[in-house]
Design an enzyme around this catalytic site. Structure first.
Site, PDB file in Angstrom:
ATOM      1  CE  LYS A 170      36.018  82.100 -18.498  1.00 25.26           C
ATOM      2  NZ  LYS A 170      36.752  81.608 -17.349  1.00 25.26           N
TER       3      LYS A 170
ATOM      4  CG  ASP B  29      38.725  83.663 -21.164  1.00 28.75           C
ATOM      5  OD1 ASP B  29      39.263  82.610 -21.571  1.00 28.75           O
ATOM      6  OD2 ASP B  29      38.710  84.010 -19.971  1.00 28.75           O
TER       7      ASP B  29
END
Ligand code: C5P
Length: 310
Positions: free
Chosen positions: A15, A145
């Site tokens: 990401k 995350d």
């Protein structure tokens, strides 16, 4: 050995935080965030097959080999253990192999990707039939995350980053990633952020990045470029001043935007086309502090289990 592997294969994206707006430190030591996650085509691959015993075993190749522990501290092992425990199935065993391409301790959720990949892989191999919501709840316990690593695409993250609202659509974005020599510890970067806030050198605010979200819904790469932001960039630059030059060299080479990724030290450069991408890659390759240069596109979808034949 990897060729003989049967079971499932799961590709999990890294990401980039297109916006990372960090609020004040909470009583539990975490920070409230408003972040726009963006999954990119750079990713790790998790392969898994059932073991006849009750062991959870991990091996690793690629970027993490020799750098990342494969024991109980590894997020993939913790994910498999948590999934098994939740179903009261201490009898289930798994053999996992990770081919790592995401930079280690680079601010790109490499560890979280492996945790998410292990959840999807083990759920498929063990036939547990866990829903996305159930996997996401386990993911949130593993790390802030990890839920996004399960989801992919673009999403707004709030809370510590684990509460997600998908942001469907969005233009295809092209990236150059500069991998720095060495990693940065996420808790340390948050601590330096707190020190900068206390000294009046940074502002803690988890306000939603509405302009960026609007630009993602209808805008071009150039519009998005002007709205990328990261509260953790200043602390990362303070800990690793060479990153300043990395960002500047990419900008000078024509990148639309240059940004530290998450808590760093990977730097990401948004580019428009092939020639801009090549120019940025060539310029960054001159820098000693850059260990590796990768290219990627986003957004990409989240991990899905793919059956492998024996
Ligand atoms: O959730 P995760 O294990 O990835 O967090 C690692 C560390 O990063 C936390 O222990 C905390 O120091 C910091 N962190 C934070 N606020 C967040 C996410 C992470 O302070 N929202």
């Amino acid at each position: 050995m990897v060729e003989a592997f049967s079971g499932v294969r799961v590709r999990v994206p890294a990401k980039i935080n297109l916006a990372l707006c960090v609020g004040p430190c909470r009583p539990d030591g975490f920070h409230d965030l408003a972040t726009v996650f963006h999954a990119i085509s750079l990713g790790d691959e998790v392969r898994a097959q059932a073991r006849p015993d009750a062991q959870i075993v991990l091996t690793m190749a690629g970027r993490g080999e020799g750098e990342v522990a494969c024991d109980q501290t590894n997020l993939a092992v913790r994910a498999a253990t948590a999934l098994r425990d939740r179903h009261g199935r201490a009898d289930l065993g798994i053999q996992m192999h990770i081919n790592k391409q995401i930079p280690v301790a680079g601010g790109m959720a490499g560890g979280s990707a492996d945790g998410a990949g292990a959840l999807v892989a083990c759920n498929a191999v063990w036939g547990l039939g866990c829903s996305d919501a159930e996997l996401s709840a386990i993911a949130a316990d593993l790390g802030s995350d990890v839920p996004f690593s399960l989801m992919g695409g673009n999403a707004l993250g709030t809370g510590r980053g684990e509460r997600l609202t998908p942001l469907p659509g969005g233009p295809a974005l092209r990236w150059v990633v500069a991998v720095a020599r060495g990693g940065l510890s996420t808790p340390r970067i948050y601590r330096v952020f707190d020190e900068m806030v206390a000294a009046g050198r940074a502002t803690a605010s988890a306000e939603h990045p509405r302009e960026l979200m609007a630009a993602l819904a209808r805008g071009t790469a150039a519009e998005i470029a002007g709205l990328l932001t990261n509260s953790l960039q200043a602390p990362a630059l303070e800990c690793l001043p060479a990153l300043r030059e990395t960002l500047e060299v990419g900008r000078q080479a024509g990148a639309l935007a240059a940004l530290v990724s998450g808590s760093g030290p990977s730097c990401v450069f948004l580019v428009d086309d092939d020639s801009q991408q090549n120019a940025v890659v060539v310029a960054l390759s001159q820098l000693d502090q850059v260990k590796d240069i990768l290219t990627a596109t986003g957004p990409v979808s989240g991990p899905r289990a793919e059956r492998l034949e024996a």
